[in-house]
Design a protein around this motif. Sequence first.
Motif, PDB file in Angstrom:
ATOM      1  N   HIS A  90       0.836  -1.209   0.000  1.00 14.73           N
ATOM      2  CA  HIS A  90       0.000   0.000   0.000  1.00 14.73           C
ATOM      3  C   HIS A  90       0.872   1.261   0.000  1.00 14.73           C
ATOM      4  CE1 HIS A  90      -3.450   2.532   0.618  1.00 14.73           C
ATOM      5  NE2 HIS A  90      -2.794   3.114   1.610  1.00 14.73           N
ATOM      6  N   ALA A  91       1.940   1.264   0.818  1.00 15.96           N
ATOM      7  CA  ALA A  91       2.845   2.418   0.859  1.00 15.96           C
ATOM      8  C   ALA A  91       3.478   2.660  -0.514  1.00 15.96           C
ATOM      9  CB  ALA A  91       3.919   2.214   1.920  1.00 15.96           C
ATOM     10  N   LEU A  92       3.874   1.581  -1.192  1.00 14.69           N
ATOM     11  CA  LEU A  92       4.434   1.723  -2.547  1.00 14.69           C
ATOM     12  C   LEU A  92       3.405   2.329  -3.496  1.00 14.69           C
ATOM     13  CD1 LEU A  92       6.495  -1.500  -3.390  1.00 14.69           C
ATOM     14  CD2 LEU A  92       7.327   0.822  -3.090  1.00 14.69           C
ATOM     15  N   GLY A  93       2.175   1.849  -3.398  1.00 12.61           N
ATOM     16  CA  GLY A  93       1.114   2.377  -4.258  1.00 12.61           C
ATOM     17  C   GLY A  93       0.858   3.850  -4.003  1.00 12.61           C
ATOM     18  N   THR A  94       0.878   4.234  -2.748  1.00 18.15           N
ATOM     19  CA  THR A  94       0.678   5.639  -2.398  1.00 18.15           C
ATOM     20  C   THR A  94       1.796   6.491  -2.974  1.00 18.15           C
ATOM     21  OG1 THR A  94      -0.475   5.034  -0.365  1.00 18.15           O
ATOM     22  CG2 THR A  94       0.468   7.254  -0.453  1.00 18.15           C
ATOM     23  N   TRP A  95       3.018   6.010  -2.818  1.00 19.79           N
ATOM     24  CA  TRP A  95       4.178   6.751  -3.305  1.00 19.79           C
ATOM     25  C   TRP A  95       4.170   6.853  -4.827  1.00 19.79           C
ATOM     26  CZ3 TRP A  95       9.422   4.841  -4.806  1.00 19.79           C
ATOM     27  CH2 TRP A  95      10.370   5.870  -4.827  1.00 19.79           C
ATOM     28  N   LEU A  96       3.946   5.725  -5.492  1.00 10.45           N
ATOM     29  CA  LEU A  96       3.932   5.738  -6.964  1.00 10.45           C
ATOM     30  C   LEU A  96       2.719   6.471  -7.520  1.00 10.45           C
ATOM     31  CD1 LEU A  96       5.144   2.101  -7.642  1.00 10.45           C
ATOM     32  CD2 LEU A  96       6.326   4.205  -8.327  1.00 10.45           C
ATOM     33  N   GLY A  97       1.646   6.522  -6.756  1.00 11.93           N
ATOM     34  CA  GLY A  97       0.436   7.203  -7.216  1.00 11.93           C
ATOM     35  C   GLY A  97       0.451   8.690  -6.952  1.00 11.93           C
ATOM     36  N   GLY A  98       1.470   9.159  -6.239  1.00 12.20           N
ATOM     37  CA  GLY A  98       1.579  10.588  -5.946  1.00 12.20           C
ATOM     38  C   GLY A  98       2.234  11.323  -7.093  1.00 12.20           C
ATOM     39  N   ASP A  99       3.140  12.183  -6.762  1.00 13.50           N
ATOM     40  CA  ASP A  99       3.859  12.980  -7.752  1.00 13.50           C
ATOM     41  C   ASP A  99       4.851  12.094  -8.499  1.00 13.50           C
ATOM     42  OD1 ASP A  99       5.211  14.929  -9.211  1.00 13.50           O
ATOM     43  OD2 ASP A  99       6.398  15.578  -7.490  1.00 13.50           O
ATOM     44  N   ARG A 100       4.467  11.647  -9.665  1.00 13.64           N
ATOM     45  CA  ARG A 100       5.292  10.714 -10.445  1.00 13.64           C
ATOM     46  C   ARG A 100       6.635  11.332 -10.817  1.00 13.64           C
ATOM     47  NH1 ARG A 100       3.335   5.841 -12.304  1.00 13.64           N
ATOM     48  NH2 ARG A 100       4.808   4.844 -13.662  1.00 13.64           N
ATOM     49  N   THR A 101       6.632  12.630 -11.116  1.00 10.98           N
ATOM     50  CA  THR A 101       7.890  13.299 -11.446  1.00 10.98           C
ATOM     51  C   THR A 101       8.846  13.227 -10.268  1.00 10.98           C
ATOM     52  OG1 THR A 101       6.735  14.797 -12.938  1.00 10.98           O
ATOM     53  CG2 THR A 101       8.912  15.480 -12.212  1.00 10.98           C
ATOM     54  N   GLY A 102       8.330  13.384  -9.064  1.00 11.99           N
ATOM     55  CA  GLY A 102       9.162  13.300  -7.869  1.00 11.99           C
ATOM     56  C   GLY A 102       9.758  11.920  -7.690  1.00 11.99           C
ATOM     57  N   VAL A 103       8.966  10.887  -7.966  1.00 15.47           N
ATOM     58  CA  VAL A 103       9.446   9.512  -7.848  1.00 15.47           C
ATOM     59  C   VAL A 103      10.533   9.263  -8.899  1.00 15.47           C
ATOM     60  CG1 VAL A 103       8.808   7.075  -8.014  1.00 15.47           C
ATOM     61  CG2 VAL A 103       7.254   8.686  -6.900  1.00 15.47           C
ATOM     62  N   GLU A 104      10.284   9.689 -10.128  1.00 17.81           N
ATOM     63  CA  GLU A 104      11.276   9.520 -11.186  1.00 17.81           C
ATOM     64  C   GLU A 104      12.561  10.255 -10.848  1.00 17.81           C
ATOM     65  OE1 GLU A 104       9.261  10.954 -14.644  1.00 17.81           O
ATOM     66  OE2 GLU A 104       7.999   9.170 -14.795  1.00 17.81           O
ATOM     67  N   LEU A 105      12.412  11.460 -10.328  1.00 20.60           N
ATOM     68  CA  LEU A 105      13.576  12.252  -9.958  1.00 20.60           C
ATOM     69  C   LEU A 105      14.370  11.568  -8.856  1.00 20.60           C
ATOM     70  CD1 LEU A 105      15.232  14.873  -9.934  1.00 20.60           C
ATOM     71  CD2 LEU A 105      13.562  15.778  -8.337  1.00 20.60           C
TER      72      LEU A 105
END
Length: 179
Positions: A90-105
Amino acid sequence: MPRRYDPERRQRIVDAAIRVVGKKGLAGLSHRSVAAEADVPLGSTTYHFKTLDELMVAALRQTNEGFAKALADSGLPQSTDSDLAADLAHALGTWLGGDRTGVELEYELYLAALRRPALRPVAAEWTEETAERLSHRTDPVTARALLALMDGICLQVLLTGAEYDEEYAREMLRRVLEG
């Protein structure tokens, strides 16, 4: 003209560096591009960050807070009576579902440590801190395996553009936990 006191300037420069990398990738990061993005004189970026590596370290430290926040918001590791695999998925889903640019960065900066030794200690810190958080719920070796699996799932989602499959992640995480 008298010098203006600007206590927020350093933070604005870091935020601008993150935006530049988000828009142009690491190849677009320079003192000049960050100064333009932050709307500060070029000398301000070099005053606060003598090298681009110093600036990238500051940006990586700040972006590393993204996943740590997702874990903290999920209640990990405090909750010991819940399903760890489900909580992590669930935490991964929340993180990946948030600001995708931030995750990519975050991953772009994290992987930049392969070529930029100055970034390695920051990447290692993040790994150690996250593994330590997970160690409160499982043993240290399993915590590292969980972290490696989560990194792999995130990279696959980012690289393929596929939708995050929380059920799949939960099942894979459970397999690691069950050893």
